[in-house]
Design an enzyme around this catalytic site. Sequence first.
Site, PDB file in Angstrom:
ATOM      1  N   ASN A   1       0.836  -1.203   0.000  1.00  0.00           N
ATOM      2  CA  ASN A   1       0.000   0.000   0.000  1.00  0.00           C
ATOM      3  C   ASN A   1       0.867   1.247   0.000  1.00  0.00           C
ATOM      4  O   ASN A   1       1.714   1.368  -0.901  1.00  0.00           O
ATOM      5  CB  ASN A   1      -1.128  -0.039   1.041  1.00  0.00           C
ATOM      6  CG  ASN A   1      -0.733  -0.281   2.462  1.00  0.00           C
ATOM      7  OD1 ASN A   1      -0.338  -1.389   2.807  1.00  0.00           O
ATOM      8  ND2 ASN A   1      -0.844   0.719   3.312  1.00  0.00           N
ATOM      9  N   ASP A   2       0.695   2.168   0.925  1.00  0.00           N
ATOM     10  CA  ASP A   2       1.275   3.511   0.816  1.00  0.00           C
ATOM     11  C   ASP A   2       2.750   3.582   0.392  1.00  0.00           C
ATOM     12  O   ASP A   2       3.568   2.828   0.916  1.00  0.00           O
ATOM     13  CB  ASP A   2       1.243   4.224   2.175  1.00  0.00           C
ATOM     14  CG  ASP A   2      -0.094   4.189   2.862  1.00  0.00           C
ATOM     15  OD1 ASP A   2      -1.040   3.629   2.316  1.00  0.00           O
ATOM     16  OD2 ASP A   2      -0.168   4.740   3.975  1.00  0.00           O
TER      17      ASP A   2
ATOM     18  N   GLN B   1       4.649   0.393   2.136  1.00  0.00           N
ATOM     19  CA  GLN B   1       3.972  -0.517   3.055  1.00  0.00           C
ATOM     20  C   GLN B   1       3.882  -1.870   2.369  1.00  0.00           C
ATOM     21  O   GLN B   1       3.300  -1.992   1.282  1.00  0.00           O
ATOM     22  CB  GLN B   1       2.570   0.020   3.372  1.00  0.00           C
ATOM     23  CG  GLN B   1       2.586   1.261   4.248  1.00  0.00           C
ATOM     24  CD  GLN B   1       2.964   0.914   5.676  1.00  0.00           C
ATOM     25  OE1 GLN B   1       2.153   0.419   6.438  1.00  0.00           O
ATOM     26  NE2 GLN B   1       4.213   1.159   6.039  1.00  0.00           N
TER      27      GLN B   1
ATOM     28  N   ARG C   1      -0.547   8.740  13.711  1.00  0.00           N
ATOM     29  CA  ARG C   1       0.368   8.062  12.783  1.00  0.00           C
ATOM     30  C   ARG C   1       0.772   8.876  11.544  1.00  0.00           C
ATOM     31  O   ARG C   1       0.242   9.915  11.262  1.00  0.00           O
ATOM     32  CB  ARG C   1      -0.246   6.745  12.325  1.00  0.00           C
ATOM     33  CG  ARG C   1      -1.548   6.873  11.569  1.00  0.00           C
ATOM     34  CD  ARG C   1      -2.052   5.484  11.168  1.00  0.00           C
ATOM     35  NE  ARG C   1      -3.362   5.541  10.565  1.00  0.00           N
ATOM     36  CZ  ARG C   1      -4.503   5.549  11.263  1.00  0.00           C
ATOM     37  NH1 ARG C   1      -4.485   5.515  12.581  1.00  0.00           N
ATOM     38  NH2 ARG C   1      -5.653   5.625  10.630  1.00  0.00           N
TER      39      ARG C   1
ATOM     40  N   GLU D   1      -5.287  10.673   7.333  1.00  0.00           N
ATOM     41  CA  GLU D   1      -4.066   9.868   7.319  1.00  0.00           C
ATOM     42  C   GLU D   1      -3.016  10.565   6.452  1.00  0.00           C
ATOM     43  O   GLU D   1      -3.328  11.459   5.666  1.00  0.00           O
ATOM     44  CB  GLU D   1      -4.343   8.465   6.738  1.00  0.00           C
ATOM     45  CG  GLU D   1      -5.374   7.670   7.528  1.00  0.00           C
ATOM     46  CD  GLU D   1      -5.595   6.247   7.004  1.00  0.00           C
ATOM     47  OE1 GLU D   1      -5.680   5.334   7.835  1.00  0.00           O
ATOM     48  OE2 GLU D   1      -5.692   6.053   5.783  1.00  0.00           O
TER      49      GLU D   1
HETATM   50  C1  FRU Z   1      -2.976   4.722   4.873  1.00  0.00           C
HETATM   51  C2  FRU Z   1      -2.631   3.887   6.090  1.00  0.00           C
HETATM   52  C3  FRU Z   1      -1.789   4.665   7.056  1.00  0.00           C
HETATM   53  C4  FRU Z   1      -1.062   3.577   7.800  1.00  0.00           C
HETATM   54  C5  FRU Z   1      -0.838   2.549   6.724  1.00  0.00           C
HETATM   55  C6  FRU Z   1      -0.903   1.132   7.210  1.00  0.00           C
HETATM   56  O1  FRU Z   1      -3.291   3.983   3.753  1.00  0.00           O
HETATM   57  O2  FRU Z   1      -3.810   3.405   6.686  1.00  0.00           O
HETATM   58  O3  FRU Z   1      -2.516   5.529   7.883  1.00  0.00           O
HETATM   59  O4  FRU Z   1       0.143   4.041   8.353  1.00  0.00           O
HETATM   60  O5  FRU Z   1      -1.809   2.756   5.737  1.00  0.00           O
HETATM   61  O6  FRU Z   1      -0.494   0.237   6.219  1.00  0.00           O
END
Ligand code: FRU
Length: 490
Positions: free
Chosen positions: A21-22, A39, A145, A196
């Site tokens: 992800n991110d 991620q 976070r 986020e």
């Molecule tokens: C955003 C998020 C962040 C978190 C991460 C977890 O997509 O939810 O807030 O740090 O992904 O994978």
Amino acid sequence: GDYSGPLRPQVHFSPPQGFMNDPNGMFVDANGTWHLYYQYNPTGLVPGNTHWGHATSQDLYHWTNQPIALFPENSTALIFTGSCVVDVNNTSGFFPDQDNGVVAIYTLNTPTEEVQQISYSFDGGYSFERYDGNPVLRIGSTQFRDPKVIWYNDHWVMVIAFAQDFAIGIYTSADLKEWKFASNVTHVGILGNQYECPNLVQVPVEGSDDAMWVLTISINPGAPQGGSITQYIPGDFNGTHFTPVDQVARTSSFAKDDYAAQFFYGTPAGSDAISIGWASNWQYTDQVPTAWEGWRSAMTIPRRHYLKNLTRTGWDLISAPYNLDAILGGELSYDSDFINKSVTVDFSGSPSNAIWFQANFTLASNLIYPSYASLNFSFSSKSTGESVSGGYLFGGANAGQAWLDRGRTYAFDNPFYTNRFSIAQAGLASQISALFDRSIIEMFLDGGDHSGTATFFPSEPLTRLTVATTGMPEGSEVRIGVWQVNSAWA
Ligand code: FRU
């Protein structure tokens, strides 16, 4: 990784295998190498077991996968989103003998708390050691976070989400270890269900030597199109406080697959800001039908950003494709007189199955164009009848609106995987372009005045592009070019 699968993007980054992800930790080093972390669940196709994957590039399109950079300490402590800085002046004290030390600042997520940790790298960002004084920031919250750190004049600045309070905290530090609360930005723009991944970045203003600050906040769920989206807020920043320039909420994409964008640390002052986003949506990311190829999720192509002050709508963050020369191949079609015509390009012979087109318009008069004045395009398959299409209307009640439709491709069972997206532009476009890359399309109006990123999953590759214009007034100038896109992974 095996990048040959029919759904694998060829000029968008995707992980060697597993779930991504991110984008995280992005920086460019003194040698011009771009570092992208992300991620990463290397052992599964759904979120969890979260590491920081790592890849490097010289041009932001051709990536080399690197060893995993950050590992969870145990099975319940996940390494969440964060950022990297280059500590050139050894403010941290970790790097007495070098000026290329890298510090990663990120969230450690556990079932009971989210705290901020740092790790440091002596080898320019390839391997990291955990700081023994962690955590460096803790407030006793499970919803705290995604620290993004930048350098401002003489101190470090962190923006971080108090996710469910709809607040972005601003902290300052001299050494990356001790952080002092400076201010909050709260309840700005679209709230959604939580905030986020904030970013704070200086962005040049087109046509001047000025720059402005932009705060980006990702919201999830609750985007106007559903699920997750990044929004941006132009404003002013004085080292401790951010002041929005107006009350307007602006989002980064008119489709559903552009989230958690992060800006590169280390790009030279005065140059365009560079970002990459995650090309998926939390509403359906763990269900998309790429699992059989062993991977899930890609990044957007890199974007180059500057601000434009539009007459009616005010500050617009331009999100243009970063230097496409690195991937553009031969011209497949070109017509400098593309008035009320149609062209079909069969690119089934292209091994990348990726293509780029751009149409430029100078319409003949400012009178109201016929309601059917439009550009339409469609990428279609050979035999299954699948297609992804889009268009732009120049006349009638819908003038100035663009649309994108992924509905005629293989659908999986998720009510949030919706099909059609549209955007209204203030004024008519003079350029429409799109990058098609197997299972992802990114459409641009006026080179990034607006952009829409959508993923889709055909059961047979889409290998034929048809573009047409209709209802264009006589005397208009319309040019269209279609180019092959070379695979960055082959
Ligand atoms: C955003 C998020 C962040 C978190 C991460 C977890 O997509 O939810 O807030 O740090 O992904 O994978």
